[in-house]
Every structure is written in structure tokens, then in C-alpha cells.
Scaffold this motif. Structure first.
Motif, PDB file in Angstrom:
ATOM      1  N   ASP A  80      -5.735 -18.057 -47.147  1.00 26.83           N
ATOM      2  CA  ASP A  80      -4.895 -17.890 -48.341  1.00 26.83           C
ATOM      3  C   ASP A  80      -3.787 -18.942 -48.380  1.00 26.83           C
ATOM      4  OD1 ASP A  80      -6.449 -15.744 -49.021  1.00 26.83           O
ATOM      5  OD2 ASP A  80      -4.980 -14.216 -48.441  1.00 26.83           O
TER       6      ASP A  80
ATOM      7  N   TYR B 262     -14.939 -14.538 -45.388  1.00 22.71           N
ATOM      8  CA  TYR B 262     -13.760 -14.387 -46.242  1.00 22.71           C
ATOM      9  C   TYR B 262     -13.601 -15.676 -47.032  1.00 22.71           C
ATOM     10  CZ  TYR B 262      -9.056 -13.604 -47.944  1.00 22.71           C
ATOM     11  OH  TYR B 262      -7.972 -13.440 -48.774  1.00 22.71           O
TER      12      TYR B 262
ATOM     13  N   LYS C  53      -7.808 -14.473 -42.917  1.00 25.51           N
ATOM     14  CA  LYS C  53      -7.325 -14.228 -44.276  1.00 25.51           C
ATOM     15  C   LYS C  53      -6.027 -14.982 -44.540  1.00 25.51           C
ATOM     16  CE  LYS C  53      -9.106  -9.619 -45.469  1.00 25.51           C
ATOM     17  NZ  LYS C  53      -8.714  -8.208 -45.740  1.00 25.51           N
TER      18      LYS C  53
END
Length: 271
Positions: free
Chosen positions: A238, A199, A234
Motif C-alpha cells: 500500500d 495481495y 499489505k
């Protein structure tokens, strides 16, 4: 009942990193954060000079004082450790670990294929002892190479898989390899014996001090709050990226003062 994380790392008063990052990030996720300082610094070591107080000889004494209190932890999360502290941390983990307690280890001793100033290969050998007790190991490529005695060779297209496999063989349950540059992306590689994925996000091409601490702290909170591996990575990734973007917008020196994670905390409060 409220979740609780014990984080073991230094406290650098100036410059966002270590405990000054971990405490607010984890607390913002409605988790009690207990910080055990390994040392106290006037500022982190990317500044030209600093004052340093070593707390190695006090760490076990601090923990032993908790015997008469509720000393149950959902996670023990370690960051930057000075030389000689890995063995102390192992004793603390052995003393405090319960069946429910997850162990997250951020090795925090190398980057760019080189050890941080003040470290040597004896420290690497000590840090290897923490690999086998970890539920989650969060190294960058340099740290993974040192821990597995692998040549730091960016021309080796398989190096990321190789070091992850070696770390799993050493006893790590889950490996999250951070800061992998692929084209215009920066990605994390997650790997355990059953699952693998990456990711990432756009490479901002900026240097920051403390982004690893920001990511690891957010990841520790996400895992403790019950997110699955993909969602936890994630959210932590982020959040770290947004903190870096805010720092760039404000034209802040990210090497000295670290990422402005305070302006991104709202991401962690979203259910």
C-alpha cells in the motif's frame, strides 16, 4: 531497545533508489538503519550516463571496523549488488548473523525476462548462493526464473507457483514474488512451506525506477517491527502504491527520478 537493520546496496546520489530510499524509509519506522554502500554512483543507471566508484574491496574492511562496537542487527537486508559482491555479502552475513537476525534478499538483477545491463549468467550463479541463507527472498518473476533456471514464459499459468516452489526447495524460508500482473491488478504472491496468499492493487500502468527498493525497504521495516507476513506485505504494498500515485499526480518522471515515497511516509508511521 531500538531495532536495527543493516542494509547492503549501492548509493546513487540522484534518482530515488537503493540507499537513498532504504535509509529514510526504514528510519521513518523508528528503526536504526545502518547503510553499507557497495558502490557510489552519481545517479542510477536509467540515466543516459553516470559516474561509478566500486567499493567491493572496502566492504569487509568497513564491517571489520565494527568489531569494537555494538554490531548487533535485527535484520540484514541486501539490494542491488554488483558482479563479484555476492561472495563478500555471504562473508558479512556469516560474520554478523545472530540467532535473532533475519536475512532479507532483494536480488535486483533482472526485469522483463532480461538481465540488467552489465550482468551475465555468472552473476546469476553467484546470486543463487544468497537464496539458501535468506529468511525472506523478494524477487520479481524475471529474477525468480533466472535463479531457478526456469523459462520466462508468461503463457505458463502455473509459472508463479513453480518458481516459488523451486526457490523454497533451494533453501529460501519465505518467498515474496512481486509485480505479478493479473487482469487490472498488480499483486504479490507470498509462499512458504505452510502458508500461501496474494495481495495486490489496481495496475497503474506506469513505469517507475526504484519501486522494488521502496517495497523491499518498507517490507524490511514492517517485518523487523513484528508485523505478521500478511500485514507486512499489505503495508509495504500500500505504501509503494501510494508513492506511485503521488508521483503520477505531480507529473514527475518516475523512470529517472523514482517514486515520491516521501509523500507516503505517513502510512508507515501508523500503528
Amino acid at each position: 531497545m531500538q531495532k536495527r537493520i543493516l542494509t547492503i546496496q549501492d548509493y546513487s546520489a540522484m534518482g530515488r533508489c537503493s540507499l537513498t530510499v532504504a535509509l529514510p524509509i526504514i528510519s521513518s519506522m523508528e528503526i536504526e538503519c545502518v547503510g553499507l554502500p557497495t558502490a557510489i554512483l552519481s545517479n542510477h543507471t536509467a540515466f543516459p550516463s553516470w559516474e561509478f566508484v566500486d567499493l567491493t574491496s572496502h566492504m569487509l574492511d568497513f564491517v571489520n571496523k565494527w568489531d569494537n562496537f555494538n554490531n548487533s542487527f535485527d535484520m540484514i537486508y541486501t539490494g542491488y549488488l554488483a558482479k563479484g559482491q555476492a561472495d563478500v555479502v555471504l562473508k558479512i552475513i556469516s560474520k554478523l548473523r545472530e540467532n535473532k537476525t533475519k536475512i532479507l534478499i532483494d536480488p535486483a538483477f533482472a526485469d522483463g525476462g532480461k538481465l540488467y545491463p552489465g550482468f551475465d549468467l555468472n552473476h546469476v550463479q553467484d546470486m543463487k548462493k544468497l537464496v539458501c541463507v535468506s529468511n525472506y527472498l523478494v524477487p520479481n518473476l524475471s529474477e525468480a526464473c533466472f535463479l531457478t533456471d526456469t523459462e520466462y514464459d508468461l503463457s505458463n499459468e502455473n509459472i508463479h507457483d513453480e518458481v516459488c516452489n523451486k526457490l523454497l526447495q533451494m533453501g529460501a524460508k519465505n518467498v515474496i514474488l512481486t509485480g505479478i500482473k493479473k487482469g487490472d491488478q498488480v499483486v504479490c504472491l507470498f509462499k512458504n512451506n505452510d502458508e500461501q496468499f496474494t495481495y495486490g492493487s489496481h495496475n497503474l500502468n506506469k513505469k517507475f525506477h526504484g519501486t522494488g527498493d521502496v517495497f523491499a525497504s518498507a517490507l524490511a521495516g514492517c517485518i523487523t517491527n513484528g508485523l505478521n507476513n500478511l500485514d507486512a506485505i499489505k503495508k509495504a504494498h500500500d505504501f509503494t502504491t501510494l508513492a506511485m500515485e503521488k508521483t503520477i499526480e505531480d507529473k514527475v518522471d518516475g523512470i529517472l527520478y523514482g517514486p515520491e515515497f516521501e509523500k507516503a511516509l505517513y502510512l508507515l508511521n501508523r500503528k
